[in-house]
Design a protein around this motif. Structure first.
Motif, PDB file in Angstrom:
ATOM      1  N   THR A 603       0.916  -1.207   0.121  1.00  0.00           N
ATOM      2  CA  THR A 603       0.055   0.112  -0.040  1.00  0.00           C
ATOM      3  C   THR A 603       0.742   1.169   0.059  1.00  0.00           C
ATOM      4  OG1 THR A 603      -1.760  -1.177   1.323  1.00  0.00           O
ATOM      5  CG2 THR A 603      -1.892   1.222   1.087  1.00  0.00           C
ATOM      6  N   GLN A 606       2.321   1.765  -3.386  1.00  0.00           N
ATOM      7  CA  GLN A 606       1.270   2.374  -4.394  1.00  0.00           C
ATOM      8  C   GLN A 606       1.229   4.125  -4.275  1.00  0.00           C
ATOM      9  OE1 GLN A 606       0.073   0.855  -6.955  1.00  0.00           O
ATOM     10  NE2 GLN A 606       0.991  -1.035  -6.515  1.00  0.00           N
ATOM     11  N   LEU A 607       1.237   4.399  -3.046  1.00  0.00           N
ATOM     12  CA  LEU A 607       1.147   5.853  -2.640  1.00  0.00           C
ATOM     13  C   LEU A 607       2.357   6.440  -3.167  1.00  0.00           C
ATOM     14  CD1 LEU A 607      -0.201   5.576   0.989  1.00  0.00           C
ATOM     15  CD2 LEU A 607      -1.583   5.926  -1.315  1.00  0.00           C
ATOM     16  N   ARG A 609       4.277   5.477  -5.471  1.00  0.00           N
ATOM     17  CA  ARG A 609       4.321   5.634  -6.861  1.00  0.00           C
ATOM     18  C   ARG A 609       3.565   6.659  -7.501  1.00  0.00           C
ATOM     19  NH1 ARG A 609       2.163   0.067 -10.564  1.00  0.00           N
ATOM     20  NH2 ARG A 609       2.903   0.890 -12.619  1.00  0.00           N
ATOM     21  N   ARG A 610       2.491   7.051  -6.723  1.00  0.00           N
ATOM     22  CA  ARG A 610       1.669   8.219  -7.466  1.00  0.00           C
ATOM     23  C   ARG A 610       2.679   9.459  -7.583  1.00  0.00           C
ATOM     24  NH1 ARG A 610      -3.803   7.661  -4.210  1.00  0.00           N
ATOM     25  NH2 ARG A 610      -4.361   5.697  -4.703  1.00  0.00           N
ATOM     26  N   ALA A 611       3.669   9.474  -6.504  1.00  0.00           N
ATOM     27  CA  ALA A 611       4.593  10.908  -6.771  1.00  0.00           C
ATOM     28  C   ALA A 611       5.606  10.730  -7.677  1.00  0.00           C
ATOM     29  CB  ALA A 611       5.316  10.711  -5.370  1.00  0.00           C
ATOM     30  N   HIS A 612       5.788   9.691  -8.405  1.00  0.00           N
ATOM     31  CA  HIS A 612       6.726   9.512  -9.574  1.00  0.00           C
ATOM     32  C   HIS A 612       5.956   9.660 -10.986  1.00  0.00           C
ATOM     33  CE1 HIS A 612      10.239   7.831  -6.959  1.00  0.00           C
ATOM     34  NE2 HIS A 612       9.148   7.386  -6.068  1.00  0.00           N
ATOM     35  N   THR A 613       5.830  10.932 -11.154  1.00  0.00           N
ATOM     36  CA  THR A 613       5.097  11.309 -12.466  1.00  0.00           C
ATOM     37  C   THR A 613       6.060  11.448 -13.606  1.00  0.00           C
ATOM     38  OG1 THR A 613       5.604  13.598 -12.031  1.00  0.00           O
ATOM     39  CG2 THR A 613       3.428  12.690 -11.021  1.00  0.00           C
TER      40      THR A 613
END
Length: 635
Positions: A603, A606-607, A609-613
């Motif tokens: 989890t 996944q959070l 991962r959202r910061a790696h744009t």
């Protein structure tokens, strides 16, 4: 061919250098240019030499075995090339003379073993096992790294032999960190989860090296750092070792007794035996601290002797399991049976390994377990309530472990090799190749020697025990054909037990022959089988049914996952068409402890991962924010 020969050659070199370090003197080796700042430093002491000897002794038959195994299982050239590297790394670990060299050898050993586990990476089970092994071994390495760095900084030296005065403020932190890191490699609870996954999925020669040699180095780390470098500590250190050992031994043997995968059973047996060794080390620390030096010496001797015995019978066990896998394609005991007729040599050799693992007389593990029990029985100082309460519990745990170990090995040998084949693959089994049988015979000779004449290892034990603080007060002597306890009453003669058994067997055969000659001739009648014409495989126990009573007794510990599915006829929901019962036993600790952690990490990943744009500007902002936080903390 070249890989196997190189592995065996490295094993011979390891045995030679190890024995020389135990009984003589081997000069240190220092290569300054190989590692930055500290260089590569190798120093050969009796303790390290003992573990080098064990590692080399396991590598010799494994190298011979891998020649025939690679041809039959069609192993690629890459795993064969990594096998000698793995052995070389394991030989470097006990020879490391500095923290930097030790960490380098330890990580090289971990990476090489991970690559070997990934040999059959096309299977999902192998990839999952390798991933868990990689995570666990790296977390253990981090704990070891922090512990040894703290120890090196506190003592002001990188050389292990110079770490003689460890400040009290860091000793407990180093003890806990190193116990966690080295205990993970040894497969001690609760850091054992990688072991029953990685060992079964690796090729059998690799499984033998990992289970009979690599896990020993986890025990080496505990002995080298926690017993030698740190020396005597608070009483709770020894009680912690005892508790970890008892839990590991009992839980490992319980899982082994209900396992149906042969290699998984042997893997859990490794956790059991590492737990017994840890019990012996904890008892030695506890007794030495209480002034019961004779019992402490016997307990330390039991730990070292059981290390040698476990290396012998566990390497033979995994090599035997590999022969079964190569000859039948099976690891499931429920589908085996009848292998004694098709694979007589493998059956006999695996029986020697099973006898050693059961801890019964004439087995390789009997004398060491007997020494452990005797040390616990004779440790009775006056007015010491802790020992008075601890030793009976430890004796009970060792006795229960031995009893369940017998049940596990009876299941593995009786269900897997005797009776009738329960599948077409077992019925078509074929014997192992000559090189595989020769390698197993070498390991079997080691088991027989340790079972009947343990005096051969007595000189090495004396030299190693002389360097351990817990055993320096009492000389380990009188360890010949009749094993006598130093400073305590009690003795055992394995050779005499074997002779008595041989005489009893000859007498039984003679009496049976005499009875056949004197009995009048009678008509031969078919065996009564409850009205059936002949016995079938459905009439015999499977591994699951054999272990079912034990599963019921220890249901609260094992926590099996059971499910009943009832199928009704379409015409009427009151008429049952079929009832399907499914029961699966998984590792309860892994399910209850590790599964929530894995879900939490997933989890969080996944959070993150959202910061790696993919935006470079955003990454630069992250970097600037990190530098700002560091500056604020420093200020």
């Amino acid at each position: 061919m070249l890989s196997g020969a190189s592995t065996s050659a490295l094993g011979v070199v390891g045995v030679w250098i190890g024995l020389t370090a135990v009984f003589g003197t081997v000069g240190p080796v220092y290569v300054g240019w190989l590692l930055p700042l500290s260089g590569l430093r190798l120093e050969f002491a009796p303790l390290g030499g003992f573990f080098m000897t064990l590692t080399g002794a396991v590598a010799v038959p494994v190298g011979v075995y891998s020649i025939g195994y690679a041809r039959r299982e069609h192993l690629g050239s890459f795993p064969l090339a990594v096998l000698p590297l793995f052995v070389a790394a394991m030989l470097l670990v006990p020879a490391a003379g500095s923290v930097t060299t030790f960490l380098l050898a330890w990580e090289l050993m971990a990476v090489a073993s991970l690559l070997l586990v990934l040999t059959e990476h096309t299977r999902a089970e192998v990839r999952s096992a390798a991933l868990q092994y990689a995570v666990m071994t790296q977390l253990g390495f981090v704990a070891i790294l922090i512990g040894l760095m703290v120890l090196s900084a506190a003592t002001g030296t990188d050389r292990l032999a110079d770490m003689t005065a460890v400040p009290d403020g860091v000793r407990t932190a180093v003890f806990l960190l190193t116990l966690a890191g080295f205990g993970s490699k040894a497969g001690l609870l609760p850091l054992h989860a990688w072991l029953p996954r990685a060992h079964p999925e690796a090729p059998s020669p690799v499984s033998a090296l990992m289970s009979a040699a690599m896990v020993n180095l986890g025990i080496y780390g505990i002995v080298r750092i926690d017993l030698q470098v740190l020396g005597s500590g608070p009483r709770w250190w020894s009680l912690t070792l005892l508790a970890v050992g008892v839990v590991s031994a009992l839980y490992g043997v319980l899982q082994a007794s209900v396992a149906t995968d042969l290699k998984r059973l042997l893997a859990y047996s490794t956790t059991e035996n590492m737990g017994l060794i840890t019990i012996a080390l904890g008892a030695a620390m506890l007794f030495a601290g209480a002034g019961v030096h004779a019992a402490a010496t016997v307990a330390a001797a039991a730990a070292l002797l059981h290390l040698a015995a476990h290396a012998a019978f566990k390497s033979l066990g995994f090599l035997g399991a590999g022969s079964v896998l190569a000859g039948t394609g099976l690891r499931d005991l429920d589908r085996m049976g009848g292998l004694a007729r098709r694979m007589p040599a493998t059956t006999t050799l695996f029986g020697i390994a099973a006898l050693g693992a059961s801890g019964l007389p004439l087995g390789a593990g009997f004398v060491s377990e007997w020494l452990l029990v005797q040390s616990l029985i004779h440790a009775a100082p006056a007015n010491n309530a802790v020992i008075a309460l601890t030793t009976p519990l430890a004796i009970g745990a060792v006795a229960l472990t031995t009893g369940l170990g017998v049940a596990a090995m009876v299941k593995a040998f009786g269900i897997g090799f005797l009776a009738r084949p329960r599948s077409s693959s077992a019925a078509r089994a074929h014997e192992a190749s000559a090189s595989m049988l020769a390698a197993m015979a070498l390991a079997a000779i080691g088991c027989i020697v340790l079972a009947l004449t343990p005096a051969v290892v007595a000189p090495a034990l004396r030299r190693v025990l002389a360097g351990l603080p817990v055993a320096q007060a009492v000389a380990f002597t009188d360890f010949g054909a009749i094993v006598r306890l130093p400073g305590l009453s009690g003795s055992v003669a394995p050779g005499l037990l074997a002779a008595a058994l041989a005489v009893a067997m000859v007498a039984a055969v003679a009496l049976a022959s005499l009875r056949v000659r004197t009995r009048p001739a009678t008509e031969m009648l078919p065996l009564w089988a409850c009205g059936s014409d002949e016995l079938t495989p459905r009439m015999q126990y499977t591994a699951t049914s054999f272990a079912e009573p034990l599963q019921r007794v220890f249901d609260n510990v094992l926590q099996p996952d059971a499910d009943v599915q009832v199928t009704h006829y379409e015409e009427s929901r009151y008429m049952v068409q079929a009832v399907t019962y499914r029961a699966e036993i998984t590792d309860a600790i892994e399910r209850r402890l590790y599964a929530p952690i894995v879900r939490a990490v997933s989890t969080a990943a996944q959070l993150v991962r959202r910061a790696h744009t993919g935006s470079v500007h955003l990454y630069l902002a992250y970097g600037a924010l990190g530098v700002l936080v560091v500056l604020v903390v420093v200020r």
